[in-house]
Design an enzyme around this catalytic site. Structure first.
Site, mmCIF file in Angstrom:
data_model
loop_
_atom_site.group_PDB
_atom_site.id
_atom_site.type_symbol
_atom_site.label_atom_id
_atom_site.label_comp_id
_atom_site.label_asym_id
_atom_site.label_seq_id
_atom_site.Cartn_x
_atom_site.Cartn_y
_atom_site.Cartn_z
ATOM 1 N N ASP A 243 45.984 54.466 42.387
ATOM 2 C CA ASP A 243 47.448 54.452 42.728
ATOM 3 C C ASP A 243 47.514 55.990 41.963
ATOM 4 O O ASP A 243 48.263 56.043 40.577
ATOM 5 C CB ASP A 243 48.892 53.402 42.327
ATOM 6 C CG ASP A 243 49.844 53.681 42.540
ATOM 7 O OD1 ASP A 243 50.842 54.784 42.983
ATOM 8 O OD2 ASP A 243 50.941 52.618 42.545
ATOM 9 N N SER B 4 57.166 49.221 44.916
ATOM 10 C CA SER B 4 57.596 50.987 43.993
ATOM 11 C C SER B 4 59.506 50.865 43.483
ATOM 12 O O SER B 4 59.571 50.490 42.386
ATOM 13 C CB SER B 4 57.362 51.861 44.874
ATOM 14 O OG SER B 4 57.248 52.825 44.392
ATOM 15 N N HIS C 79 48.365 52.980 46.291
ATOM 16 C CA HIS C 79 50.135 53.142 46.003
ATOM 17 C C HIS C 79 50.391 52.110 46.689
ATOM 18 O O HIS C 79 51.162 51.050 46.703
ATOM 19 C CB HIS C 79 50.850 53.875 46.057
ATOM 20 C CG HIS C 79 52.008 53.805 45.661
ATOM 21 N ND1 HIS C 79 52.222 53.335 44.605
ATOM 22 C CD2 HIS C 79 53.305 54.334 46.326
ATOM 23 C CE1 HIS C 79 53.968 53.190 44.450
ATOM 24 N NE2 HIS C 79 54.541 53.414 45.303
#
Ligand SMILES: *[C@@H]1O[C@H](CO)[C@@H](O)[C@H](O)[C@H]1NC(C)=O
Length: 364
Positions: A297, A200, A332
């Site tokens: 995600d 991320s 995610h």
């Protein structure tokens, strides 16, 4: 009477939510750097709380040791202390924890790292929480079961690291310090394979690090460091401005006529962050890159990873280093749970190794 009162309360609630959405949030957002910072770094979210980072086993990490890295920051002009864990491969458990010699556990683990022929993953976590967050622990276990060493740390402002306000330059300086600490440990060891892994927001931090490595080293007055053998980007975005635009939070306000001015502009013209992974990585075409992303995600939409992939592919042309993109059916934070993950990593590592063998042959 009661119903009327309820209706009235309901109406005034709706009105206040509307005022909040239309006026207050955009204004706060536009003028408060601290709100922007909180959204980008989210280091005020700190779960699980009250952990003893000194003792990794109390945080559900088996086979780890806590290390501290201290240095003078040139970004924030003062001393910074970073909390770091070194977590060892499963294959070394017996040797390092059961058989006892006169060395301390710390010394045994440090020696093991120095002479290791295994893969070593340096993990750059994403925003919010710290290195002991549950989905991160799950990923370390995957690495351990693949017999990789893991080095994982908290940036300034996170976990037990110095509580200094994070900025892009600051967290990249932290990643550099941990990377150079690792490279120093590995001096004289040409058998270890170091992979830099970002998740991320951590993908943008890792990308900044590899793209500016020479300049960052010379800024701190030290010799240049070699690039890692590979970079893995787990759930990356192409750049921060596109990510903010597509974040679920933006849906609340993106219909506003002044949305672009108050929400996107502060990020595209901020001196505190660029986080332009696409631009950073276009300059390091020699570095093998593996992109992992999930179709489901909701935090970083899948198509931002596709954009990143396409941008890198263009920048590499025909003869660039390997660039692979693997799509998962997850969200995610849970690619770490995908049953196929170890195979994807192994396959990528084999691609790099066989390419290296060909290059070495050509050089001879
Ligand atoms: C962002 O990019 C600009 C232009 O390249 C540069 O001057 C600035 O230092 C960068 N900021 C950060 C935080 O890296």
């Amino acid at each position: 009477m009661v119903i009327a009162a309820l209706l009235l309360t309901g109406a005034s609630l709706t009105a206040s939510v509307l005022v909040l959405q239309v006026a207050v949030i955009p204004l706060v957002f536009k003028y408060s750097k601290s709100v922007q910072r909180k959204i980008v770094f989210s280091n005020c979210i700190n779960y699980p709380k009250n952990l003893d980072f000194e003792s990794p086993s109390s945080c559900n990490v088996l086979g780890g040791r806590n290390c501290k890295i201290q240095f003078q920051s040139t970004v924030d002009d003062g001393p910074i202390k970073l909390g770091v864990w070194h977590i060892i491969p499963c294959s070394l458990f017996r040797e390092l924890f059961v058989i006892h010699d006169c060395l301390t556990l710390e010394q045994r683990l440090q020696n093991e790292l120095k002479k290791s022929h295994n893969t070593i993953v340096l993990y750059c976590h994403g925003n919010s929480n710290h290195r002991a967050s549950p989905h991160r622990l799950t990923l370390y276990k995957v690495f351990q079961s693949m017999n990789f060493h893991v080095i994982t740390f908290d940036y300034r402002g996170y976990g037990d690291s110095s509580s200094v306000r994070p900025t892009e330059k600051g967290v990249v300086e932290d990643a550099l310090q941990v990377y150079s600490w690792l490279m120093e440990c590995l001096q004289g060891n040409d058998k270890a394979t170091v992979i830099l892994w970002g998740h991320s927001l951590g993908t943008a931090i890792a990308a900044n690090l590899v793209s500016n490595l020479d300049e960052l080293c010379s800024n701190r007055g030290s010799a240049c460091l070699p690039l890692p053998k590979a970079l893995v980007l787990e759930a990356p975005f192409n750049n921060l401005v596109n990510e903010i635009e597509r974040h679920p939070f933006s849906k609340l306000v993106s219909w506003l006529p002044y949305y672009k001015d108050s929400f996107l502009k502060p990020f595209s013209s901020s001196s505190e962050y660029n986080f332009t992974t696409d631009q950073y990585l276009s300059t390091v075409t020699r570095l093998p890159v593996l992109i992992l992303h999930s179709k489901g995600d909701k935090i970083v939409p899948y198509d931002l990873a596709v954009k990143l992939y396409e941008c890198l592919k263009r920048s590499r042309g025909e003869n660039g280093a390997p660039l692979e993109f693997h799509v998962f059916d997850k969200g995610h934070n849970d690619i770490c749970e995908a049953p196929g993950l170890p195979q994807v990593i192994t396959k990528f590592m084999n691609t790099i190794k066989s390419r290296e063998a060909v290059e070495n042959n050509n050089a001879m």
